[in-house]
Design an enzyme around this catalytic site. Structure first.
Site, short mmCIF file in Angstrom:
data_model
loop_
_atom_site.label_atom_id
_atom_site.label_comp_id
_atom_site.label_asym_id
_atom_site.label_seq_id
_atom_site.Cartn_x
_atom_site.Cartn_y
_atom_site.Cartn_z
N LYS A 1 55.37 -10.03 38.12
CA LYS A 1 53.91 -10.03 38.08
C LYS A 1 53.46 -9.45 36.75
O LYS A 1 53.75 -8.30 36.43
CB LYS A 1 53.37 -9.19 39.24
CG LYS A 1 51.85 -9.11 39.26
CD LYS A 1 51.37 -8.41 40.51
CE LYS A 1 49.85 -8.27 40.51
NZ LYS A 1 49.38 -7.53 41.68
N LYS B 1 53.84 -14.64 39.07
CA LYS B 1 52.38 -14.61 39.06
C LYS B 1 51.89 -14.12 37.72
O LYS B 1 52.46 -13.14 37.23
CB LYS B 1 51.95 -13.64 40.16
CG LYS B 1 50.49 -13.38 40.28
CD LYS B 1 50.26 -12.34 41.34
CE LYS B 1 48.77 -12.05 41.37
NZ LYS B 1 48.46 -10.92 42.17
C1 PBG Z 1 47.00 -6.46 43.59
C2 PBG Z 1 46.78 -7.93 43.43
C3 PBG Z 1 46.08 -8.57 42.40
C4 PBG Z 1 46.12 -9.93 42.68
C5 PBG Z 1 46.84 -10.11 43.85
N1 PBG Z 1 47.26 -8.85 44.28
C6 PBG Z 1 45.27 -8.00 41.30
C7 PBG Z 1 45.87 -7.16 40.27
O1 PBG Z 1 47.09 -6.99 40.19
O2 PBG Z 1 45.09 -6.62 39.52
C8 PBG Z 1 45.50 -11.00 41.82
C9 PBG Z 1 45.26 -12.31 42.47
C10 PBG Z 1 44.34 -13.21 41.73
O3 PBG Z 1 43.92 -12.96 40.59
O4 PBG Z 1 43.98 -14.26 42.31
N2 PBG Z 1 46.93 -6.04 44.91
#
Ligand code: PBG
Length: 328
Positions: A199, A253
């Site tokens: 991520k 992601k």
């Molecule tokens: C954190 C989380 C995020 C997203 C999914 N889980 C945000 C982040 O890491 O700041 C992002 C998903 C998206 O942008 O659609 N719990």
């Protein structure tokens, strides 16, 4: 002869729609799509998310309805994000048995739990008043190991409420192992973990932070999420560690800007690979389409095909229900 007239004619197989359909190498199926959904405590009506036209923060009632629609369209699963009315330093709402996400998971389990997979995003950022994904030290840094205890408690609360897959998204070291141990000790050895293994600290999450009301109140997430410019080996290492800790499936992601990473992960592992088409990817397409600058429906399908072709077995997308219907 061939100097003037080519013998090889790739166009032959493109000439008609049935030919193109028959030879297509990449196909999408509704069951591979996972719909991310937001449920908010204490609202009477669904609240539209300004930067994500078509996406709302649900009430428990509207969430049930939307989940039925997803199931009816053949979507493979939903993943739930909860937004509590009250936030605090330790993210108490994350493991409160009466917390909004637990109540909503129980609703979904009883209503559509036999038709699609009910997944829970496990993190603290929607529940903390500072908006970070973990417990802070005095110095304002996220403490890895204190945070693991909170993730374990949240995962257990989600499993007890009815979550059928746990998906830790906070990027703490050891989060999969800590959650696996806690789930097993609480009698949930059968529940799979989908790790948000790779991520990136991405600007493409911007609109999500409005949807989930979780923008960090200071700083950013660069000290725990991966650097977009980081070495590719770092992504592979995160994947290997999650698998060693017991992850049953892994995620990359965002999706579109990281197709090369999805591809390399697909080559490395023998578990399902998921890719998250995130909020910013959604918002860019919707905004351009609203201006008449692109053909919305074609761009949606083309981007999903690209993610699939890169190697994703599962795709999390806010268009899941719409696309599933189109594929039917
Ligand atoms: C954190 C989380 C995020 C997203 C999914 N889980 C945000 C982040 O890491 O700041 C992002 C998903 C998206 O942008 O659609 N719990």
């Amino acid at each position: 002869m061939s100097a003037e007239f080519p013998v090889a004619r790739p166009r032959r197989l493109r000439r008609t729609a049935p030919l193109r359909r028959m030879v297509a190498g990449t196909r999408l199926h509704p069951a591979e799509l996972i719909l991310p959904m937001f449920v908010k405590e204490g609202i009477a009506e669904p609240a539209p998310v300004g930067s994500m036209p078509g996406v709302v923060q649900h009430t428990r009632e509207s969430l049930r309805k939307a989940a039925h629609e997803a199931a009816g369209a053949g979507v493979g699963g939903v993943i739930l994000f909860g937004i509590p009315a009250v936030k605090d330093g330790r993210g108490s709402g994350a493991d409160d048995p009466e917390g909004i996400v637990q109540l909503a998971l129980a609703d979904l389990k009883s209503e559509v739990g036999d038709d699609l997979v009910i997944m829970a995003d496990t993190c603290l950022d929607e529940y903390t008043d500072h908006g970070h994904c973990g417990i802070l030290t005095e110095a304002g840094e996220v403490d890895n190991d204190l945070t693991l205890e909170r993730y374990a408690a949240a995962a257990v609360a989600q499993a007890r409420a009815g979550a059928q897959v746990i998906a830790p998204s906070g990027m703490m070291d050891g989060q999969v192992g800590a959650i696996r141990a806690a789930l097993d000790a609480d009698g949930h050895a059968e529940i799979p973990i989908l790790g948000y293994s790779v991520k990136y600290a991405s600007a493409f999450y911007g609109p999500f932070r409005e949807a989930a009301e979780c923008a960090p109140q200071f700083g950013d997430r660069s000290a725990y999420q991966q650097d977009p410019a980081g070495p590719i080996g770092e992504a592979m290492r995160e994947i290997r560690l999650d698998l060693a800790e017991g992850a049953d499936a892994v995620m990359v992601k965002p999706a579109l800007a990281y197709l090369d990473v999805i591809h390399q992960v697909r080559e490395l592992v023998d578990v399902p690979v998921a890719a998250y088409q995130v909020s910013g990817e959604y918002a860019m397409v919707e905004a351009a389409a609203a201006n008449g600058w692109i053909d919305r429906d074609r761009v949606i399908m083309e981007s999903l095909i690209a993610i699939r072709r890169a190697g994703a077995d599962l795709i999390l997308t806010y268009w899941a229900t719409e696309v599933a219907r189109r594929l039917a």
